[in-house]
Scaffold this motif. Structure first.
Motif, PDB file in Angstrom:
ATOM      1  N   ILE A  25     -10.381  -1.134  -7.117  1.00 44.96           N
ATOM      2  CA  ILE A  25      -9.837  -0.701  -5.820  1.00 44.96           C
ATOM      3  C   ILE A  25     -10.353   0.732  -5.692  1.00 44.96           C
ATOM      4  O   ILE A  25      -9.940   1.624  -6.432  1.00 44.96           O
ATOM      5  N   VAL A  72      -5.655  -7.442   8.399  1.00 47.22           N
ATOM      6  CA  VAL A  72      -6.133  -7.670   7.017  1.00 47.22           C
ATOM      7  C   VAL A  72      -6.408  -9.162   6.811  1.00 47.22           C
ATOM      8  O   VAL A  72      -7.407  -9.550   6.196  1.00 47.22           O
ATOM      9  N   LEU A 114     -10.927  -1.436   3.811  1.00 45.89           N
ATOM     10  CA  LEU A 114      -9.692  -1.150   4.559  1.00 45.89           C
ATOM     11  C   LEU A 114      -9.725   0.308   4.979  1.00 45.89           C
ATOM     12  O   LEU A 114      -9.677   1.205   4.137  1.00 45.89           O
ATOM     13  N   ILE A 146      -2.225  -5.378  -0.817  1.00 43.72           N
ATOM     14  CA  ILE A 146      -3.532  -4.958  -1.335  1.00 43.72           C
ATOM     15  C   ILE A 146      -3.629  -5.279  -2.830  1.00 43.72           C
ATOM     16  O   ILE A 146      -4.654  -5.772  -3.319  1.00 43.72           O
ATOM     17  N   VAL A 164     -11.808  -3.977  -3.503  1.00 46.90           N
ATOM     18  CA  VAL A 164     -11.174  -3.407  -2.304  1.00 46.90           C
ATOM     19  C   VAL A 164     -11.578  -1.952  -2.197  1.00 46.90           C
ATOM     20  O   VAL A 164     -11.490  -1.204  -3.183  1.00 46.90           O
ATOM     21  N   ILE A 185     -10.791   1.400  -0.019  1.00 44.27           N
ATOM     22  CA  ILE A 185      -9.791   1.929   0.933  1.00 44.27           C
ATOM     23  C   ILE A 185     -10.212   3.349   1.324  1.00 44.27           C
ATOM     24  O   ILE A 185     -10.531   4.166   0.475  1.00 44.27           O
TER      25      ILE A 185
END
Lengths: 635, 410
Positions: free
Chosen positions: B114, B242, B255, B274, B284, B286
């Motif tokens: 992430i 999402v 995101l 998430i 992911v 962000i």
């Protein structure tokens, strides 16, 4: 599949907006109802005319009455200024000025003046045409009456001429006869042989009559002697017969023969006696008659003398008459020549009269008549306007739908995501096109169905051709609308541009101003207006039932437009969408920041209170220092 | 032997530890930790001496480290492809209308991370995001993705990494993107949006249905599946966004500010989502300005400031740069912090920064243990009554701020 889903999505979005749903479905219904009710009749326009005359005469009154009878509203004005101002105020379509004391006369010219507003260009010619026609009708009626009167007199003249000619022929014939008679008489008179010899010997005749008397006497004597001899012979025979009888005895045959001889002798005797009587009578008659003859001869002699005298007189007369007969013949011949001359004149007159090919007053007054025959099968104004209405709907709906769908999508929150999905721009554009086409198809279906059902518009006869034209026209306008949507950034601007473009298409078509009113070069240019092409093609198909082959040019141009603009859109849409995306980012991202800042001012972020370090990212160190120093300065 | 490739990323990701200056006299102008020096270093009106001192050794040791230690990026090419970074950003620069927004940005993202990208509002996070996702094209540089992510059959003759800009269609099938502003059709329902985007991503009908149901459950919108998107609350809309980004099971999920404008409860719900997505093995990425979010969720962080990446690494690595750097939070009864700050300045303590915030006085120093007692004594001397006191390690915010300041100085 993607296209179908996108089309369904577009429809859902359209229908979920109540105003859009209303416009798509109710709009055409409303339109067709209003238009149908307004124009579903075939009667001519009801126009209003103001009239003024310093003094109305019977003729001008009759014209006014005629106009009223022909569905005109007539307003009488009390002055020319009021009459003209009524046109300016649109109370009437024309002002008619009649001359004072208008009437027909040999030395009079009656001029009727029309005051019209050329601003009403679509109506002015109609007004002039109709009003002049009404005035001309009365004019025509009067002319007809006069002409009829003239013709009647002419036929009377012809009739009398024919009659006269007949009499002339008779006269001619009679004169001919007279001529013949005169000629004959002349010949006769001339041929009279008056050379008569009066040398007839009457005296000799008298002498001979005497001799005849003498002879008659002699004859009588001879006859008497003959009679006597015959009688004697008969007596002898009879005596012989009697003697024979006595000798015959029983010879029947002889007896019979003797009887027969006796009978015959008797007959002879009878006859002889009769003859004698007759002869005596005849002798007497003859004597008498000879005497008469002698008398006659003497009267004849007298008459001869008279006749001789008269013949002499006749000779003299003849000598006088014959030259007169010559003069008479000459006069008769001259008379005949004159009669021939008159006859020829009459023939010429009749020829001239007969040479008149047009003998009907109607045809003399109106040698050329016009008949206006509709070449279309439609009966009402609505049906005649139908092709134009169809194209208006196609154009307005097509352009606006195309623009709106593209603009709404550009404005939509989903536009960003649509630019990052693995679906080509072409698919999106195609889906937009099919959505607009389907919505337009629904509208047209409603419009055409209601028109066909309620207002008897003939559509089914050329449905396939009409469908093709509608498809091509729809494609052109939808793609043009989509272009507008891509070109302009905001929906309002794009819509305004679309409306402007649509208005231009419509202005430069036959619907508002006749194309014939444009300048030559403009007229040529306007022929390429897709609105004009589509309207013309639909008119040819719906009203005149022309086959597809005859409209190939129009359809070809429309198809060219459709394909060309669509290809251009396909080629440019990538760039246009990228521009739109850039604009979308520019307009939405700063907006988001502004909104967040505004939100922060109103509502403190609790999370920042929890973690004051977050504030560091909002305030720069300089800002924090400045804040502190500011506070210090205040203190 | 692993190839080592030096890439100047501006800041250190891993560096050898250097000994700190032995000069501990706070009053010594040679002491780099001298508060006055530090303060003077901010003030352009400072004397030449200060500037020279600054040049010599007045900067914070951490800053010094960052400045002088080039970032080393290693590409262990002997490692199998699956273990290499999934995304590499190489020298990306971007200008809009001649205005430079990003300058030579470099970093990598590993599979299954992430990854957090933090920066101030307007620093270019979204632009960098969009560059990484291939939404926009860079002015220079490249973003490369591992070949096996895009292509099912790996061709050993082809390079292991391919540019995202040359394979946009394939890339779009493999990435999901949830932008700052939720992006979906407001007049479609939740389910309709998901089904539409499923079809746009080329999924089959059965798969779409299946996936929609899964995602609706995952994002907790079962009761709102037939609700128009415009009628959803902010948090629900974000979740729907999402879900739309996830409909096609992307490998990488971008995101952008996922929890901005959400209340703490919604925020936490989204964080859990998430995490759940991450558990599915997705990478992911962000972008956020909410440091807490990044601290909680991200295994790796890149700090964007001044058009560049000023810091990159895991949170621990970054914190390690500022080991000992702590925050002291004091609340006094009178709330007259200006007086206290004046007093503390007079004390000439080694305090990097101090300011008032929300009724508290915040002090940042790497000598909290030593300075604390002096600070408290100074406060007592001016007869201020301390209501509360808190000492904590440097947050990401401070790290960011430090790095940002350093960048500006450069």
């Amino acid at each position: 599949m993607k296209i179908i889903n996108l089309v369904l999505k577009n429809f859902k979005l359209l229908l979920r907006s109540k105003t859009s749903a209303l416009i798509i479905f109710i709009g055409p219904l409303l339109l067709v109802s209003l238009l149908g009710m307004a124009f579903s009749h075939s009667s001519t326009f009801v126009l209003t005319a103001s009239t003024y005359s310093p003094s109305y005469s019977d003729l001008s009154e009759s014209l006014v009455t005629k106009m009223k009878n022909q569905n005109f509203r007539v307003l009488r004005q009390d002055s020319l200024e009021n009459c003209i101002s009524s046109v300016k105020r649109s109370e009437s379509q024309a002002c008619i000025l009649f001359p004072p004391g208008m009437k027909l006369g040999a030395d009079k010219t009656n001029k009727v003046t029309f005051y019209v507003d050329y601003g009403q260009i679509d109506l002015v010619w109609l007004i002039l045409d109709v009003m002049e026609a009404r005035v001309s009708e009365r004019n025509t009626e009067i002319t007809k009456d006069l002409t009829k009167d003239l013709l009647d007199r002419l036929w009377y003249v012809k009739d009398r001429t024919n009659t006269g000619k007949g009499k002339l022929d008779f006269l001619k014939q009679s004169v001919d006869e007279i001529k013949d008679v005169a000629s004959g008489a002349k010949l006769g008179v001339k041929g009279i042989d008056l050379n008569v010899s009066f040398d007839a010997n009457i005296d000799d005749s008298e002498k001979k009559a005497d001799e005849i008397l003498l002879l008659v006497g002699d004859v009588e004597t001879d006859v008497q002697e003959a009679f006597n001899e015959i009688s004697a012979s008969s007596n002898t025979i009879s005596s012989a017969a009697s003697s024979l009888r006595s000798e015959a005895g029983n010879d029947t045959t002889m007896l019979e023969n003797l009887d027969k001889i006796n009978e015959e002798l008797d007959k002879i005797d009878t006859k002889l006696s009769d003859l004698r009587t007759g002869t005596d009578n005849n002798n007497v008659d003859m004597t008498t008659k000879v005497g008469d003859i002698k008398k006659s001869l003497s009267s004849v002699k007298t008459s001869f003398e008279d006749a001789k005298q008269k013949v002499e007189n006749m000779k003299k007369q003849k000598d006088q008459v014959v030259p007169r007969f010559n003069n008479l013949t000459t006069d008769i011949e001259n008379l005949l020549i004159s009669i021939d001359g008159v006859d020829q004149l009459l023939d010429q007159i009749l020829l001239k009269i007969d040479a008149l090919q047009i003998t009907s007053p109607d045809k003399i007054v109106n040698p050329i008549t016009t008949e206006i025959k509709p070449i279309s099968i439609q009966r009402t104004h609505y049906n005649n306007l139908f092709p134009g209405l169809l194209v208006i709907i196609i154009m307005i709906t097509g352009i606006l739908l195309g623009t709106t769908l593209v603009s709404v999508e550009k404005k939509s929150k989903a536009f960003f995501r649509n630019n990052i999905v693995p679906t080509s721009y072409f698919t999106f554009s195609l889906a937009t096109y099919f959505t607009a086409l389907s919505a337009l198809f629904i509208q047209l279906l409603i419009f055409i169905s209601v028109s066909a059902f309620f207002f008897e518009t003939e559509v089914l006869t050329s449905l396939s051709v009409v469908a093709l034209i509608i498809f091509l026209a729809s494609t052109v306008f939808i793609v043009v609308g989509m272009f507008m949507g891509f070109l302009f950034r905001t929906e309002a601007t794009a819509t305004l541009a679309s409306i402007t473009l649509g208005s231009l298409f419509m202005l430069f078509s036959n619907l508002v101003i006749p194309l014939e009113a444009l300048s030559e070069w403009m007229k040529q240019a306007v022929q390429w207006n897709p609105f004009v092409i589509a309207e013309s093609a639909l008119r040819q198909s719906l009203l005149f039932n022309l086959p597809l082959a005859k409209m190939a040019m129009n359809l070809g141009v429309l198809a060219g437009y459709a394909v060309g603009i669509f290809l251009l859109l396909v080629i440019l849409q990538g760039a246009l969408r990228r521009l739109a995306f850039i604009h979308f980012r520019k307009t939405h991202e700063p907006q988001m920041v502004k909104e967040k800042k505004a939100a922060k001012k109103l509502v403190p972020d609790i999370s920042k209170v929890e973690n004051p370090a977050n504030e560091l990212l909002i305030k720069s160190p300089e800002e924090a220092e400045a804040e502190i120093s500011g506070k210090q300065e205040k203190k | 032997m692993a190839e080592k490739k030096e890439v100047d990323r501006g800041k250190a990701i891993s560096k050898p530890k250097k000994k700190r200056s032995q000069n501990k006299n706070p009053k010594d102008p040679e002491n780099p930790n001298n508060l006055q020096n530090l303060q003077n270093s901010k003030n352009p009106k400072n004397t030449k001496d200060t500037k020279n001192a600054k040049k010599r050794n007045t900067e914070h040791p951490a800053l010094h480290i960052i400045k002088h230690t080039p970032l080393k990026v290693s590409y262990p090419f002997d490692q199998p492809l699956e273990k290499r970074p999934i995304l590499t950003i190489k020298g990306i620069s971007k200008s809009f209308n001649k205005k430079l927004v990003l300058k030579e940005v470099n970093f990598e993202i590993d599979k299954g991370d992430i990854f957090g990208l933090i920066g101030m509002s307007g620093s270019g996070k979204t632009t960098l995001f969009q560059l990484m996702a291939g939404v926009i094209n860079p002015t220079s540089g490249d973003v490369q993705v591992r070949r096996d992510i895009l292509f099912e059959k790996n061709n050993p003759e082809k390079p292991d990494y391919v540019s995202v800009y040359n394979n946009q269609t394939r890339l779009r099938r493999k990435i999901g993107y949830a932008s700052q502003m939720p992006s979906f059709y407001e007049h479609l329902t939740v389910e309709e949006n998901l089904q539409l985007y499923g079809s746009l991503y080329g999924l089959k009908r059965k798969k779409i249905k299946e996936r929609s149901a899964q995602l609706i459950k995952m994002v907790g919108l079962q009761e709102e599946k037939d609700t128009l998107a415009s009628n959803l609350s902010g948090g629900m809309q974000r979740r729907l966004d999402v879900a739309c980004a996830m409909i096609h099971e992307p490998e990488i999920l971008f995101l952008d500010e996922p929890t901005s404008d959400l209340d703490p409860v919604m925020r936490r719900q989204l964080w859990n989502l998430i995490k759940e997505i991450h558990k599915q093995g997705k990478t992911v990425i962000i972008a956020s300005h909410i440091l807490e979010e990044v601290e909680r969720l991200c295994s790796k962080i890149a700090i964007l400031h001044g058009k560049k990446i000023v810091g990159y690494g895991s949170l621990e690595e970054l914190k390690e740069l500022f080991a000992g750097y702590q925050e002291i939070r004091i609340r006094v009864e009178s709330q007259d912090y200006d007086n206290i700050m004046r007093r503390l300045r007079k004390e000439k303590l080694v305090i990097d920064r101090m300011f008032e915030k929300e009724g508290n006085l915040l002090l940042y120093t790497n000598r909290a243990s030593k300075n604390l007692s002096k600070i408290l004594r100074a406060i007592e001397r001016i007869d201020e009554k301390i209501v509360s006191l808190d000492v904590s390690d440097a947050h990401l915010g401070e790290i960011f701020e430090m790095l940002a300041r350093k960048q500006e100085e450069q």
